[in-house]
Scaffold this active site. Structure first.
Site, PDB file in Angstrom:
ATOM      1  N   CYS A   1       0.750  -1.265  -0.207  1.00 62.05           N
ATOM      2  CA  CYS A   1       0.076  -0.217   0.033  1.00 62.05           C
ATOM      3  C   CYS A   1       0.707   1.268  -0.280  1.00 62.05           C
ATOM      4  O   CYS A   1       1.847   1.427   0.732  1.00 62.05           O
ATOM      5  CB  CYS A   1      -0.861   0.202   0.815  1.00 62.05           C
ATOM      6  SG  CYS A   1      -1.584   1.895   1.333  1.00 62.05           S
TER       7      CYS A   1
ATOM      8  N   CYS B   1      -5.497   5.895  -3.874  1.00 57.92           N
ATOM      9  CA  CYS B   1      -4.599   4.961  -3.557  1.00 57.92           C
ATOM     10  C   CYS B   1      -3.211   5.197  -4.016  1.00 57.92           C
ATOM     11  O   CYS B   1      -2.907   5.166  -5.475  1.00 57.92           O
ATOM     12  CB  CYS B   1      -4.576   4.345  -4.234  1.00 57.92           C
ATOM     13  SG  CYS B   1      -4.192   2.162  -4.370  1.00 57.92           S
TER      14      CYS B   1
END
Length: 266
Positions: A83, A206
């Protein structure tokens, strides 16, 4: 929240951070108080109605040869792939804990990452990318997590949940899942919205998705050499830099804010 976590016998201190609207629960687990196999507890903590609420949870752990190790969980409780915004937030967390100062090298699921932090801005090194596939007009690539990138128009009014859910759950991607990004040209940069697997919804940002979208844009525009592309997401502004040679991307950097929100105990 005590009735939800009654099976946990030890109070766990946590901090909440967000990077361009991508929000995370961070736990200093250098003493191993939090059971990394307790996926149900992770899911409950990330629940926005019955827990703290977050797109994901990270454990900061000791490891050899690096400042720390990042263990990342999706909001569904399962350990996830890399991530990018989480990586930037855990660097800020490590700085605030006094583990690092203005730079670091840490270990994540996809290998080593380096980062430089200045105030609330984190410049994070990402993995190199050497393979980009096509699925019709879309681009498919892995920037630490798998991503599908599709160029669209009128992105601001698009039903990203509906369109992203359909692609993520089609016969090609249903089993392993994929993050679905929609991108539109905007001034000198791009606007990107993302449906994230694991969250199973659109998120405000994101990092690996913004990175994948910037690479797709560079291919589409036939850019070569040292490139930096501004990517606007719902939660703010990110910048992606890399060196491009054909479909190969090296010296990849994800740049943007990482902000402390609050701390507490459960």
């Amino acid at each position: 929240m005590g009735h939800i976590f009654k099976e946990m016998t030890r109070k766990i201190k946590f901090s909440k951070y967000q990077g361009a609207g991508n929000d995370f629960i961070l736990i200093d687990n250098r003493h191993g108080f939090f059971d990394r196999d307790d996926h149900d507890a992770v899911r409950k903590l990330c629940d926005r109605r019955f827990g703290v609420g977050a797109d994901g949870l990270m454990l900061l752990q000791d490891t050899k040869n690096f400042d720390f190790e990042m263990i990342y969980y999706n909001a569904d409780g399962r350990e996830g792939t890399m991530c990018g915004n989480g990586g930037r937030c855990i660097v800020a967390f490590a700085r605030d804990l006094g583990i690092v100062r203005d730079k670091t090298a840490f270990l994540a699921v996809d290998g080593q990452h380096d980062a430089v932090i200045t105030n609330n801005r984190v410049d994070l090194g990402m993995i190199d990318v050497f393979t980009v596939r096509r699925d019709g007009e879309a681009y498919v690539l892995n920037t630490g997590s798998p991503h599908y990138v599709e160029f669209v128009q009128a992105l601001a009014s698009m039903n990203v949940y509906q369109a992203g859910f359909a692609i993520r759950n089609n016969e090609i991607y249903r089993e392993d899942g994929i993050n679905v990004n929609f991108i539109e040209k905007e001034g000198h940069g791009y606007f990107v919205r993302t449906f994230e697997r694991g969250v199973e919804d659109e998120t405000f940002a994101c990092g690996t998705g913004a990175t994948a979208a910037a690479m797709a844009a560079a291919i589409r525009e036939n850019l070569e050499g040292d490139v930096e592309i501004p990517i606007r997401v719902l939660g703010g502004q990110l910048y992606i830099a890399f060196r491009k040679a054909g479909d190969s991307f090296t010296n990849v950097r994800l740049k943007g804010p990482a902000d402390f929100v609050f701390t507490g105990e459960v």
